[in-house]
Design a protein around this motif. Structure first.
Motif, PDB file in Angstrom:
ATOM      1  N   SER A   1       0.831  -1.196   0.000  1.00  0.00           N
ATOM      2  CA  SER A   1       0.000   0.000   0.000  1.00  0.00           C
ATOM      3  C   SER A   1       0.873   1.256   0.000  1.00  0.00           C
ATOM      4  CB  SER A   1      -0.905   0.011   1.231  1.00  0.00           C
ATOM      5  OG  SER A   1      -1.625   1.234   1.329  1.00  0.00           O
ATOM      6  N   LYS A   2       0.331   2.319  -0.551  1.00  0.00           N
ATOM      7  CA  LYS A   2       1.035   3.613  -0.521  1.00  0.00           C
ATOM      8  C   LYS A   2       0.864   4.311   0.831  1.00  0.00           C
ATOM      9  CE  LYS A   2      -2.913   6.182  -2.416  1.00  0.00           C
ATOM     10  NZ  LYS A   2      -3.408   7.017  -3.544  1.00  0.00           N
ATOM     11  N   HIS A   3      -0.051   3.798   1.656  1.00  0.00           N
ATOM     12  CA  HIS A   3      -0.358   4.460   2.921  1.00  0.00           C
ATOM     13  C   HIS A   3       0.593   4.006   4.025  1.00  0.00           C
ATOM     14  CE1 HIS A   3      -3.974   6.190   1.252  1.00  0.00           C
ATOM     15  NE2 HIS A   3      -4.385   4.993   0.866  1.00  0.00           N
TER      16      HIS A   3
ATOM     17  N   PHE B   1      -3.907  -2.115   3.914  1.00  0.00           N
ATOM     18  CA  PHE B   1      -3.134  -3.340   4.085  1.00  0.00           C
ATOM     19  C   PHE B   1      -2.040  -3.439   3.018  1.00  0.00           C
ATOM     20  CE2 PHE B   1      -7.301  -4.340   5.815  1.00  0.00           C
ATOM     21  CZ  PHE B   1      -7.021  -5.060   6.967  1.00  0.00           C
ATOM     22  N   HIS B   2      -0.888  -3.991   3.396  1.00  0.00           N
ATOM     23  CA  HIS B   2       0.051  -4.559   2.435  1.00  0.00           C
ATOM     24  C   HIS B   2      -0.424  -5.985   2.184  1.00  0.00           C
ATOM     25  CE1 HIS B   2       2.580  -1.121   3.005  1.00  0.00           C
ATOM     26  NE2 HIS B   2       3.009  -1.478   4.210  1.00  0.00           N
ATOM     27  N   LEU B   3      -0.511  -6.396   0.944  1.00  0.00           N
ATOM     28  CA  LEU B   3      -1.179  -7.652   0.630  1.00  0.00           C
ATOM     29  C   LEU B   3      -0.223  -8.676   0.034  1.00  0.00           C
ATOM     30  CD1 LEU B   3      -4.069  -8.624   0.936  1.00  0.00           C
ATOM     31  CD2 LEU B   3      -4.530  -7.884  -1.400  1.00  0.00           C
TER      32      LEU B   3
ATOM     33  N   THR C   1      -5.543  -2.432  -0.456  1.00  0.00           N
ATOM     34  CA  THR C   1      -4.292  -1.667  -0.457  1.00  0.00           C
ATOM     35  C   THR C   1      -4.514  -0.176  -0.685  1.00  0.00           C
ATOM     36  OG1 THR C   1      -3.956  -2.059  -2.830  1.00  0.00           O
ATOM     37  CG2 THR C   1      -2.979  -3.645  -1.288  1.00  0.00           C
ATOM     38  N   ASN C   2      -5.633   0.177  -1.279  1.00  0.00           N
ATOM     39  CA  ASN C   2      -5.921   1.576  -1.621  1.00  0.00           C
ATOM     40  C   ASN C   2      -7.316   1.958  -1.120  1.00  0.00           C
ATOM     41  OD1 ASN C   2      -5.633   4.100  -2.788  1.00  0.00           O
ATOM     42  ND2 ASN C   2      -6.266   3.409  -4.830  1.00  0.00           N
TER      43      ASN C   2
ATOM     44  N   ASN D   1     -10.954   4.544   5.028  1.00  0.00           N
ATOM     45  CA  ASN D   1      -9.929   5.360   5.662  1.00  0.00           C
ATOM     46  C   ASN D   1      -8.536   4.804   5.385  1.00  0.00           C
ATOM     47  OD1 ASN D   1      -8.205   6.559   7.795  1.00  0.00           O
ATOM     48  ND2 ASN D   1     -10.163   7.381   8.535  1.00  0.00           N
ATOM     49  N   ALA D   2      -7.570   5.702   5.204  1.00  0.00           N
ATOM     50  CA  ALA D   2      -6.185   5.291   4.975  1.00  0.00           C
ATOM     51  C   ALA D   2      -5.639   4.472   6.141  1.00  0.00           C
ATOM     52  CB  ALA D   2      -5.300   6.512   4.740  1.00  0.00           C
TER      53      ALA D   2
END
Length: 425
Positions: free
Chosen positions: A122-124, A164-166, A151-152, A159-160
């Protein structure tokens, strides 16, 4: 592990991705050579394989029509012929291949076996790592629709903080993972491999999720309680009590004292075991015998998969979804190796709490019940089976292939179920 160590057939099917681009997605600590190295991966099926598939479909020798007016003897001839006509003349595997290759895919060797997996970060900030496990007759194709919602989340109205990183691995013997040449690849061994995979990716705290065979694999991870695993979510829980299991096995009436929901669950299970469980009995005892037919005829493979649970995949998914999955089985010739997961567990059902040793799980467990599942697990049974049940919810739509059928709903369930675990660490 190296690409050159694969058999000639797999060398053709499993071409490596552009190294510079793919490796840039990995932390520097993962780029070292050695048995724990992680290699980029691209799907590239030779056109000759696709041409051969169409040739075999066209050469199908069909059986007589069924002498009944329903699916009580299996998928109906006219129905299957219509799907197969589309498969032969209109279906385009390259679209599925492009969807897969748009995602970061990798291969790594664990316990002597090549494990293929999708890994989307994820970018978050502070995204929670999540490993998701498919079942049979599914594959990684099942999970493609949940990747972006998980992930997005901000692109899906969430909400950010719930990102998750998946990590989505192909189970041993399934899809692009290696085919075991020894026995013992049961849910416990797969759970150990998944723990190694998450550690190898550098994740020190993470959660796990699964349906179908992904449920006992995730549960086995929780039983092992490895450092870093915070909890699990399952959408086919092993909640069936011992007395109910014994009644089902013996064809006996329901035990006395069941509530209305428990009696409904018993009746659903009785129907399932009486009418639809034959596939598990065959693969649990004779996977090699049925495997010859599944490996030799694509239409036989399609009928075997489409008839699962009285044709549920076809009922709930579109033709391309279903054929992407069936074609993956065919092109990788993994119908037989995948079937052996049933033999590895002696044909035991994933639904039985005693068989899955749920009483030994102390980690937090979350459950979502989908109405189109094999049975609707009652909350009373769930709380008896899992002593640390932190979340239980019955949703109003979706079935056995939850990630496939209702990706936004499953994603929302996972965000809610794991939210308290984020806060507790």
């Amino acid at each position: 592990m190296s690409v050159m160590s694969l058999t000639p057939t797999r060398r053709e099917l499993l071409a490596a991705a552009t190294t510079t681009v793919a490796l840039s997605l990995l932390p520097k600590t993962l780029r070292a050579a050695g048995s724990d190295a992680i290699h980029p991966f691209t799907v590239k099926i030779p056109q000759a394989e696709l041409d051969e598939l169409r040739r075999r479909i066209a050469a199908t020798r069909w059986p007589d029509p069924e002498p009944v007016h329903d699916r009580s003897q299996g998928i109906q001839l006219a129905n299957l012929q219509e799907i197969v006509r589309y498969w032969e003349t209109e279906y385009d595997w390259r679209k599925a291949e492009s969807k897969l290759n748009a995602l970061p895919q990798f291969i790594t060797e664990i316990d002597g076996l090549d494990i293929h997996f999708i890994h989307v970060r994820s970018k978050h900030e502070n995204a929670l790592p999540l490993i998701v496990t498919h079942g049979w007759p599914g594959s990684i194709i099942e999970q493609l629709k949940i990747i972006d919602p998980l992930t997005n989340p901000t692109a899906h109205g969430a909400n950010a903080a719930d990102a998750f990183h998946l990590v989505i691995p192909s189970m041993p013997g399934f899809g692009f993972s290696g085919k075991p040449n020894d026995t013992g690849w049961n849910p416990n061994r797969i759970a150990r491999a998944w723990t190694v995979l998450m550690n190898r990716l550098g994740y020190t705290r993470y959660v796990a999720q699964g349906g179908d065979w992904g449920s006992p694999v995730s549960s086995a991870m929780a039983r092992r309680n490895p450092p870093g695993l915070l909890g699990i979510h399952i959408n086919l829980p092993a909640t069936v009590p011992q007395d109910v299991a014994m009644a089902l096995a013996g064809g006996a009436p329901a035990p006395a004292g069941l509530s209305e929901k428990e009696r409904a669950a018993f009746d659903s299970l009785a129907t399932f075991f009486k009418k639809y469980r034959a596939y598990g009995a065959i693969m649990g005892t004779r996977p090699q015998a049925i495997g010859y037919a599944l490996a030799d005829t694509p239409v036989g493979l399609a009928a075997w998969i489409l008839d699962y649970n009285n044709g549920e995949p076809e009922r709930l998914l579109n033709r391309d979804d279903v054929l992407d999955n069936i074609t993956l089985y065919w092109l990788t010739n993994t119908a037989t190796s995948a079937a052996r997961i049933y033999w590895e567990t002696s044909g035991q059902s994933v639904l039985l709490s005693a068989a899955q040793k749920t009483a030994e799980i102390s980690l937090p467990v979350a459950i979502t019940v989908f109405p189109g599942e094999v049975y609707r697990a009652p909350e009373t049974w769930a709380r008896r089976a899992y002593r640390n049940l932190i979340y239980f919810n019955e949703v109003d739509r979706g079935g056995h292939f939850a990630a496939w059928e209702q990706p936004e709903l499953l994603a929302a369930e996972l965000r809610t179920a794991f939210r308290q675990l984020r806060k507790s660490t």
